[in-house]
Design a protein around this motif. Structure first.
Motif, PDB file in Angstrom:
ATOM      1  N   MET A   1     115.035 115.841  40.503  1.00  0.00           N
ATOM      2  CA  MET A   1     113.730 116.504  40.447  1.00  0.00           C
ATOM      3  C   MET A   1     113.816 117.717  39.518  1.00  0.00           C
ATOM      4  SD  MET A   1     111.445 118.223  43.504  1.00  0.00           S
ATOM      5  CE  MET A   1     110.983 116.655  44.246  1.00  0.00           C
ATOM      6  N   VAL A   2     112.823 117.842  38.634  1.00  0.00           N
ATOM      7  CA  VAL A   2     112.813 118.914  37.650  1.00  0.00           C
ATOM      8  C   VAL A   2     112.827 120.290  38.309  1.00  0.00           C
ATOM      9  CG1 VAL A   2     111.447 119.995  35.823  1.00  0.00           C
ATOM     10  CG2 VAL A   2     111.650 117.501  35.926  1.00  0.00           C
ATOM     11  N   HIS A   3     112.144 120.445  39.428  1.00  0.00           N
ATOM     12  CA  HIS A   3     111.986 121.754  40.046  1.00  0.00           C
ATOM     13  C   HIS A   3     112.908 121.959  41.242  1.00  0.00           C
ATOM     14  CE1 HIS A   3     107.889 121.179  38.096  1.00  0.00           C
ATOM     15  NE2 HIS A   3     108.418 122.216  37.465  1.00  0.00           N
ATOM     16  N   LYS A   4     114.065 121.305  41.219  1.00  0.00           N
ATOM     17  CA  LYS A   4     114.999 121.432  42.346  1.00  0.00           C
ATOM     18  C   LYS A   4     115.421 122.884  42.550  1.00  0.00           C
ATOM     19  CE  LYS A   4     119.239 119.485  44.305  1.00  0.00           C
ATOM     20  NZ  LYS A   4     119.723 120.781  44.802  1.00  0.00           N
ATOM     21  N   GLU A   5     115.820 123.563  41.473  1.00  0.00           N
ATOM     22  CA  GLU A   5     116.255 124.954  41.610  1.00  0.00           C
ATOM     23  C   GLU A   5     115.122 125.818  42.153  1.00  0.00           C
ATOM     24  OE1 GLU A   5     118.003 128.693  38.934  1.00  0.00           O
ATOM     25  OE2 GLU A   5     117.623 126.748  37.990  1.00  0.00           O
ATOM     26  N   TYR A   6     113.919 125.579  41.677  1.00  0.00           N
ATOM     27  CA  TYR A   6     112.743 126.312  42.155  1.00  0.00           C
ATOM     28  C   TYR A   6     112.533 126.072  43.650  1.00  0.00           C
ATOM     29  CZ  TYR A   6     107.708 127.193  42.862  1.00  0.00           C
ATOM     30  OH  TYR A   6     106.489 127.608  43.349  1.00  0.00           O
ATOM     31  N   ASN A   7     112.562 124.804  44.072  1.00  0.00           N
ATOM     32  CA  ASN A   7     112.316 124.478  45.474  1.00  0.00           C
ATOM     33  C   ASN A   7     113.423 124.996  46.391  1.00  0.00           C
ATOM     34  OD1 ASN A   7     109.899 123.182  44.939  1.00  0.00           O
ATOM     35  ND2 ASN A   7     110.841 121.167  44.724  1.00  0.00           N
ATOM     36  N   ASP A   8     114.679 124.911  45.911  1.00  0.00           N
ATOM     37  CA  ASP A   8     115.809 125.331  46.740  1.00  0.00           C
ATOM     38  C   ASP A   8     115.758 126.813  47.077  1.00  0.00           C
ATOM     39  OD1 ASP A   8     116.739 122.772  46.756  1.00  0.00           O
ATOM     40  OD2 ASP A   8     118.333 123.092  45.271  1.00  0.00           O
ATOM     41  N   LYS A   9     115.085 127.598  46.255  1.00  0.00           N
ATOM     42  CA  LYS A   9     115.024 129.050  46.471  1.00  0.00           C
ATOM     43  C   LYS A   9     113.905 129.446  47.421  1.00  0.00           C
ATOM     44  CE  LYS A   9     117.023 130.536  42.062  1.00  0.00           C
ATOM     45  NZ  LYS A   9     116.792 131.308  40.804  1.00  0.00           N
ATOM     46  N   ARG A  10     113.070 128.486  47.862  1.00  0.00           N
ATOM     47  CA  ARG A  10     111.864 128.829  48.608  1.00  0.00           C
ATOM     48  C   ARG A  10     111.715 128.003  49.876  1.00  0.00           C
ATOM     49  NH1 ARG A  10     111.392 129.583  43.319  1.00  0.00           N
ATOM     50  NH2 ARG A  10     110.141 131.337  42.548  1.00  0.00           N
ATOM     51  N   ASP A  11     111.183 128.621  50.895  1.00  0.00           N
ATOM     52  CA  ASP A  11     110.790 127.948  52.127  1.00  0.00           C
ATOM     53  C   ASP A  11     109.265 127.914  52.126  1.00  0.00           C
ATOM     54  OD1 ASP A  11     110.108 127.096  54.649  1.00  0.00           O
ATOM     55  OD2 ASP A  11     111.547 128.385  55.700  1.00  0.00           O
ATOM     56  N   PHE A  12     108.683 126.736  51.835  1.00  0.00           N
ATOM     57  CA  PHE A  12     107.246 126.663  51.607  1.00  0.00           C
ATOM     58  C   PHE A  12     106.430 126.751  52.898  1.00  0.00           C
ATOM     59  CE2 PHE A  12     109.199 124.714  47.890  1.00  0.00           C
ATOM     60  CZ  PHE A  12     108.626 125.490  46.887  1.00  0.00           C
ATOM     61  N   SER A  13     107.120 126.805  54.036  1.00  0.00           N
ATOM     62  CA  SER A  13     106.406 127.078  55.289  1.00  0.00           C
ATOM     63  C   SER A  13     106.190 128.585  55.456  1.00  0.00           C
ATOM     64  CB  SER A  13     107.205 126.530  56.479  1.00  0.00           C
ATOM     65  OG  SER A  13     108.435 127.242  56.640  1.00  0.00           O
ATOM     66  N   LYS A  14     106.859 129.390  54.594  1.00  0.00           N
ATOM     67  CA  LYS A  14     106.774 130.846  54.728  1.00  0.00           C
ATOM     68  C   LYS A  14     106.210 131.539  53.484  1.00  0.00           C
ATOM     69  CE  LYS A  14     110.715 131.023  57.908  1.00  0.00           C
ATOM     70  NZ  LYS A  14     112.084 131.577  58.139  1.00  0.00           N
ATOM     71  N   ILE A  89     103.730 137.333  48.227  1.00  0.00           N
ATOM     72  CA  ILE A  89     104.885 136.569  48.693  1.00  0.00           C
ATOM     73  C   ILE A  89     105.503 137.392  49.819  1.00  0.00           C
ATOM     74  CG2 ILE A  89     107.116 135.585  48.053  1.00  0.00           C
ATOM     75  CD1 ILE A  89     106.120 135.443  45.179  1.00  0.00           C
ATOM     76  N   PRO A  90     105.484 136.890  51.055  1.00  0.00           N
ATOM     77  CA  PRO A  90     105.882 137.712  52.208  1.00  0.00           C
ATOM     78  C   PRO A  90     107.328 138.212  52.136  1.00  0.00           C
ATOM     79  CG  PRO A  90     104.729 135.724  52.908  1.00  0.00           C
ATOM     80  CD  PRO A  90     105.029 135.550  51.453  1.00  0.00           C
ATOM     81  N   LYS A  91     107.553 139.334  52.769  1.00  0.00           N
ATOM     82  CA  LYS A  91     108.882 139.926  52.840  1.00  0.00           C
ATOM     83  C   LYS A  91     109.862 138.941  53.456  1.00  0.00           C
ATOM     84  CE  LYS A  91     111.237 144.108  54.435  1.00  0.00           C
ATOM     85  NZ  LYS A  91     111.088 145.407  55.182  1.00  0.00           N
ATOM     86  N   GLY A  92     111.060 138.902  52.904  1.00  0.00           N
ATOM     87  CA  GLY A  92     112.085 137.980  53.376  1.00  0.00           C
ATOM     88  C   GLY A  92     112.175 136.717  52.547  1.00  0.00           C
ATOM     89  N   ASN A  93     111.171 136.477  51.709  1.00  0.00           N
ATOM     90  CA  ASN A  93     111.179 135.323  50.819  1.00  0.00           C
ATOM     91  C   ASN A  93     111.700 135.711  49.441  1.00  0.00           C
ATOM     92  OD1 ASN A  93     109.562 132.866  52.128  1.00  0.00           O
ATOM     93  ND2 ASN A  93     108.607 134.786  52.803  1.00  0.00           N
ATOM     94  N   TYR A  94     112.154 134.723  48.720  1.00  0.00           N
ATOM     95  CA  TYR A  94     112.610 134.941  47.347  1.00  0.00           C
ATOM     96  C   TYR A  94     111.451 135.477  46.513  1.00  0.00           C
ATOM     97  CZ  TYR A  94     114.236 133.836  42.600  1.00  0.00           C
ATOM     98  OH  TYR A  94     114.597 133.916  41.294  1.00  0.00           O
TER      99      TYR A  94
END
Length: 808
Positions: A1-14, A89-94
């Motif tokens: 996946m092209v955006h693997k590095e992007y996705n790995d840095k983020r928790d999209f539930s937060k 982007i909430p505190k605690g997130n990348y």
């Protein structure tokens, strides 16, 4: 996946950020610049390339000043949905913090230098861009330079064009008030220091409001007049010196007894007192009365006034300019906008300016607290091409105009009136730089049989018109001005001299930056063994001037002249009395000579070529600028080897310096001296006095000398150096100079002082590797490696603590 590095840095539930997916090419070239108030405020540039957003973090934000080389650190690719993302982007997130959209739009790939597409240019690390945003416009380069903290390091560089400026540029000044905390500016202003003028928004209808004042809108050139004991500087809105165009106004302002910065409009009045922009463009070869209407004052006798209210600032102007002839006060009325508007229109003027009475002055900002209200409909349009003249007697027929409409370009009509034949010819010369084979509208236009010549939609102009047709076309458009027209129409920066133009012993005038520069004796031999002439010297400085001038601007120059080449007698010259009117100088008192000395200031390409024509093979600027001559912008460690020493020893010492700096967490930048040594520069940012910088450099030299005492010395007397490399810390004295970056040296081979990657400082490096014949090509490939030297300086206190720990 092209955006693997992007996705790995983020928790999209937060985090509300969009989730990345596979790249999906759209064929579009969109961009967004986001203002990211995270742990550290920075800007994120994202370009749509090959179905994803190539992304860079730009710590200082983009700039429209070509002299600003903005560090840009490559980050992970982002999904296309990020083009529209803004929010928290909430505190605690990348990347936690506030994300806002600062600018957005489309871009084109500039293929004038090669035929590579966006992805290919990106892969080569050299993107050439034509940006079509609201704030960022025109030609840019994005060039990979190496690594920064384990990530790709690039430079974002504005190219000189119709949208560029020579002024100080701060992206924060253009942030919407809702996104920007209050900011004070008054401490940063002084006569002679270029200021970005505050700009007005626009309103369609006049209104009455007791909290607003109303002024007549003069149709002319915006000018900031700097008056001090150093003389008068007339500055255009783009930082161009206008003393040569309006010498009588400069003489008028010389009668002032105050140090001040005045903001106003220079105009030419007809017999009815109405301002005529067309007459002003042709001044002084025109009829009318020249006037400078002052509507604001930014500085007075040691005090910045930007934080005062508009009415408080204006109240002092009449007394300051009392008794002047050409300079007049721009009066106002309070609350009664409609009455003044009707009077202005009745007398044939454009309209009025409306301003809130309590507004502060924010340099460079376009604000809704100032509004221009005009009777004539006008439009800011993109020039997308031009048609050939149907009669064959004119330079071109009409301009093909367009307007950005979301992600598309909309045709809004042709404009064929409003310019003289002479101005048509000047415009056509400018247009040549933007010609393209592709129709920017992507579809055939109804041009009534006229042949189009397409241009990249970069240049912007203002046109007046009577009304719009049902199809949205302008009816009866009349050309008003090309933005920055006073400077652009006559600019020929980068003019190359042909050897056939001047022969031995001849003197010619060439146009550079719109200025007349005298050159002579181009065939005179300067480097006999190498066969290089004065022509080769001037040709080299023309090629590298855009990169070199930032290291010279506002710095007094000590001229080392070799009028007959490197084998004949040379001499140093500091005082300069008989110079062209456009050449700037600064007066500095010399205690040793007990007199004032007028030092040259090398402010632009024309100044550099003027100096080269005098026989200044090497260029020697001060370490400090006229902003504060007592505080250098950088410190220098000069590694000076004895004659005949193997250069590998100089390399060894330089690498030791680099190691000491790394251990102290200090970033240093190395260049060849261009002769037999190396220079290491440390950014100081003008934060410390010369004595502090000199003592700091001396301490570093002490650590270096302790580590390799067998080949280094700090002994000043040559006879006591015992064949060792001299660690010269005394170059850090006020008025002391070394050869500037990219300066040629008066040694055989025409060697150049070349900035280096630290990876290039290795055994095998030689002083003769870089010359006037290969430096321009190296610059095109590597970019300006020394750019960070002129940016924020080191924290000397923290560095001293690190050095003390090393000593322990």
């Amino acid at each position: 996946m092209v955006h693997k590095e992007y996705n790995d840095k983020r928790d999209f539930s937060k985090t509300p950020e969009p989730q990345g997916s596979d790249a999906s090419a759209t064929g579009s070239h969109r961009f967004v610049i986001q203002r990211h108030r995270a742990r550290k405020l920075h800007y994120d540039l994202r370009l749509e390339i090959d179905g994803t957003l190539k992304s860079w973090a730009v710590p200082k934000g983009p700039s429209m000043n070509p002299n600003d080389k903005r560090l840009s650190v490559r980050t992970e690719d982002h999904p296309l949905k990020y083009l529209h993302f803004h929010g928290t982007i909430p505190k605690g997130n990348y990347g936690a913090g506030e994300m806002g959209i600062w600018d957005s739009g489309n871009f084109d790939i500039d293929t004038t230098e090669n035929d590579l597409g966006a992805l290919q240019q990106f892969q080569k690390g050299n993107l050439k861009l034509l940006m079509h945003g609201q704030k960022i416009k025109g030609r840019f380069a994005l060039v990979r330079t190496g690594e920064h903290g384990g990530k790709e390091s690039w430079l974002l560089i504005k190219k000189k064009d119709a949208f560029s400026t020579d002024l100080f540029y701060d992206a924060e000044a253009l942030v919407e008030p809702s996104q920007q905390p209050s900011k004070k500016y008054s401490k940063e202003i002084a006569p002679g220091q270029i200021v970005q003028p505050m700009l007005a928004g626009s309103a369609k209808e006049i209104f009455n409001d007791p909290e607003w004042i109303y002024e007549l809108k003069w149709d002319g050139y915006r000018v900031l007049a700097h008056i001090s004991n150093k003389g008068v500087l007339l500055q255009s809105r783009n930082g161009i010196r206008l003393n040569g165009k309006f010498p009588e106004l400069a003489r008028d302002l010389e009668n002032l007894e105050h140090d001040t910065i005045l903001d106003g409009e220079v105009t030419v009045l007809d017999e009815n007192g109405v301002s005529r922009f067309g007459e002003l463009q042709n001044w002084p070869d025109t009829k009318g009365t020249l006037r400078f209407y002052v509507f604001d004052m930014l500085y007075l006798n040691g005090h910045g006034m930007l934080d005062l209210s508009l009415l408080d600032r204006k109240s002092l102007i009449p007394d300051v300019i009392e008794g002047l002839h050409l300079t007049q006060y721009c009066d106002h009325i309070v609350g009664m906008g409609s009455a003044l508007f009707d009077k202005a229109i009745g007398e044939g003027m454009e309209g009025v300016m409306a301003k809130t009475a309590d507004s502060n002055y924010v340099p460079g900002a376009r604000t809704e607290k100032w509004l221009k209200i005009k009777s004539v409909e006008s439009e800011d349009a993109l020039i997308c091409g031009y048609t050939d003249s149907t009669t064959g007697g004119a330079a071109f027929g009409s301009l093909i105009l367009g307007k950005s409409d979301g992600e598309k370009l909309k045709y809004i009509g042709n404009c064929g009136s409003g310019f003289s034949e002479a101005y048509r010819t000047e415009l056509l010369e400018t247009f040549g730089r933007y010609r393209t084979k592709e129709n920017p509208f992507g579809k055939k236009l109804a041009l009534k049989g006229r042949k189009p010549n397409w241009m990249a939609p970069v240049l912007e102009c203002e046109v007046n018109y009577s009304e719009r047709t049902k199809n949205g076309l302008l009816r009866n458009p009349v050309f008003k001005r090309l933005f920055n027209a006073p400077e652009i129409s006559k600019a020929t920066t980068g003019t190359r001299i042909l050897k056939s133009e001047t022969g031995s012993g001849s003197r010619e005038i060439i146009k550079i930056d719109g200025l007349d520069v005298s050159i002579s004796n181009l065939e005179k031999m300067y480097w006999p063994t190498s066969g290089y002439t004065k022509y080769d010297l001037i040709d080299y400085y023309l090629q590298v001037s855009d990169t070199m001038v930032p290291y010279l601007r506002n710095r007094p120059q000590s001229l080392h002249r070799h009028p007959n080449g490197i084998l004949e007698e040379s001499f140093f010259q500091k005082d300069n009395e008989n110079v062209p009117e456009w050449m700037q100088t600064v007066t500095i008192h010399s205690k040793s000579s007990e007199r004032d000395i007028d030092y040259l200031l090398c402010q632009n390409t024309a100044s550099l070529i003027y100096m080269a024509n005098l026989g200044c093979i090497e260029i020697h600027p001060w370490n400090s600028s006229t902003t504060d001559l007592d505080r250098p912008d950088y410190g220098i460690i000069d590694l000076d080897p004895p004659q005949g020493m193997d250069f590998k020893n100089v390399v060894k010492v330089a690498l030791t310096v680099h190691q000491v700096l790394k251990e102290a967490d200090i970033e240093g930048y190395c260049k060849t001296s261009g002769a037999k040594g190396l220079h290491v520069y440390l950014p100081m940012g003008g934060n410390y006095r010369y004595e502090e910088v000199r003592n700091f450099i001396k301490l570093i030299c002490y650590f270096v000398q302790q580590r390799i005492p067998d080949i280094t010395t700090m002994e000043r007397r040559i006879k006591n150096r015992e064949g060792k490399i001299y660690l010269d810390f005394l170059q850090n004295r006020k008025g002391q100079t070394v050869a500037a970056p990219y300066s040629v040296r008066p040694v055989e081979g025409a060697q150049v002082s070349a900035p280096l990657h630290w990876g290039e400082v290795e055994y095998g490096l030689g002083a003769s590797h870089f010359t006037i014949k290969n430096m321009a090509q190296r610059l095109a490939k590597e970019g300006d490696l020394f750019a960070p030297v002129l940016e924020a300086g080191i924290d000397m206190g923290t560095a001293l603590e690190s050095l003390e720990n090393m000593e322990d």
